[in-house]
Design an enzyme around this catalytic site. Structure first.
Site, PDB file in Angstrom:
ATOM      1  N   ASP A  41      -4.388   6.814  -4.860  1.00 48.53           N
ATOM      2  CA  ASP A  41      -3.369   5.967  -4.258  1.00 48.53           C
ATOM      3  C   ASP A  41      -3.712   5.846  -2.779  1.00 48.53           C
ATOM      4  O   ASP A  41      -3.678   6.840  -2.049  1.00 48.53           O
ATOM      5  CB  ASP A  41      -1.990   6.601  -4.453  1.00 48.53           C
ATOM      6  CG  ASP A  41      -0.849   5.751  -3.907  1.00 48.53           C
ATOM      7  OD1 ASP A  41      -1.109   4.871  -3.070  1.00 48.53           O
ATOM      8  OD2 ASP A  41       0.306   5.979  -4.320  1.00 48.53           O
ATOM      9  N   TYR A  81       4.161  -9.667   4.463  1.00 46.57           N
ATOM     10  CA  TYR A  81       2.755  -9.795   4.086  1.00 46.57           C
ATOM     11  C   TYR A  81       1.928 -10.280   5.269  1.00 46.57           C
ATOM     12  O   TYR A  81       0.826  -9.766   5.532  1.00 46.57           O
ATOM     13  CB  TYR A  81       2.656 -10.768   2.915  1.00 46.57           C
ATOM     14  CG  TYR A  81       1.297 -10.896   2.288  1.00 46.57           C
ATOM     15  CD1 TYR A  81       0.681  -9.810   1.694  1.00 46.57           C
ATOM     16  CD2 TYR A  81       0.640 -12.124   2.255  1.00 46.57           C
ATOM     17  CE1 TYR A  81      -0.567  -9.931   1.090  1.00 46.57           C
ATOM     18  CE2 TYR A  81      -0.601 -12.264   1.655  1.00 46.57           C
ATOM     19  CZ  TYR A  81      -1.203 -11.158   1.077  1.00 46.57           C
ATOM     20  OH  TYR A  81      -2.432 -11.287   0.490  1.00 46.57           O
TER      21      TYR A  81
END
Length: 268
Positions: free
Chosen positions: A60, A152
């Protein structure tokens, strides 16, 4: 150093990461990193069956320890690491006010800190061997700043500026840095989108599906550009044109984004 160069790719099980791995394995030994163990292992098996030399590590990117341990495994296996492509990332879409603190935190930890962790983990080994290439995948949104994607946009802009700073700082160490800024292409970016409403998710998915170039075509151009180690890589012609328009006529460009925002707010 003997043998093929070694490349590590994060977010390798799906989308652009998968396309990069499939193409890179012909000329590289490839370490695949992804948090989805079943999908990552399946890709590794597929590439091995085709003759590739592949290592899969479940990791991760939001956890520094995962990246550090992954690089240690690569070092034990191949004793070198030539290229790191920090590709893992999340998207979100929707009005600015709809993304809560948890959504911002998740985006930042994966998109920005994932790149930071990947670069930091690789740096010790690259410094020791005297060379290396760090490649951060951002998105054109970090340059063009389209409305309805503030989180984003902010994360990708941060990755672009991080890459530019590292390019200068690490050059004396013979470690080059590139940042890839693709425009939209058909991908699985919509699979995991924190705090995204159904309408915004559908809009982004539709835009991805309508994009003219495949992930494989984008990956092919990225890999073709890497030997020259440019700072900025725009793997589609339209992406490079948009970057130039933003640089040359920033006020006009922002007005175009305002027009898009009016349409989005009117139909939200």
């Amino acid at each position: 150093m003997k043998g093929k160069p070694v490349m590590l790719i994060t977010g390798a099980a799906h989308g652009l990461g998968r396309a990069l791995a499939g193409l890179a394995v012909a000329e590289h030994r490839v370490a695949l990193l992804d948090r989805e163990e079943a999908a990552g292992q399946a890709l590794a098996d597929e590439l091995r069956q085709a003759g590739g030399e592949v290592l899969f590590v479940a990791a991760d990117v939001s956890r520094e320890r995962d990246l550090r341990q992954a690089v240690e495994r690569v070092q034990r296996r191949w004793e070198r690491l030539d290229v790191v492509i920090n590709n893992a990332g999340l998207a979100t879409a929707g009005p600015f006010e709809s993304l809560d603190e948890a959504g911002w935190e998740q985006l930042w930890r994966v998109n920005v800190m994932g790149a930071v962790h990947g670069c930091q983990a690789a740096l010790t080994l690259m410094k020791r061997q005297g060379h290396g290439h760090l490649v951060n995948v951002a998105a054109l949104a970090g340059v063009t700043a389209p409305p309805g994607m503030a989180g984003y946009v902010a994360c990708n802009a941060a990755v672009i500026r991080l890459s530019e700073a590292l390019a200068a700082e690490l050059a004396p160490l013979n470690i080059q840095v590139s940042v890839v800024c693709p425009d939209l292409f058909p991908s699985e970016l919509g699979r995991r989108m924190p705090a995204t409403d159904a309408l915004s998710r559908a809009r982004l998915q539709r835009a991805l599906e309508r994009a003219p170039e495949s992930a494989e075509a984008v990956a092919e151009r990225i890999l073709a550009a890497l030997p020259k180690r440019p700072l900025h890589i725009f793997p589609q012609p339209e992406a490079k044109r948009a970057w130039r328009r933003k640089r040359w006529r920033p006020e006009w460009f922002v007005k175009k984004m305002m027009e898009q925002a009016r349409r989005l707010r009117r139909h939200s």
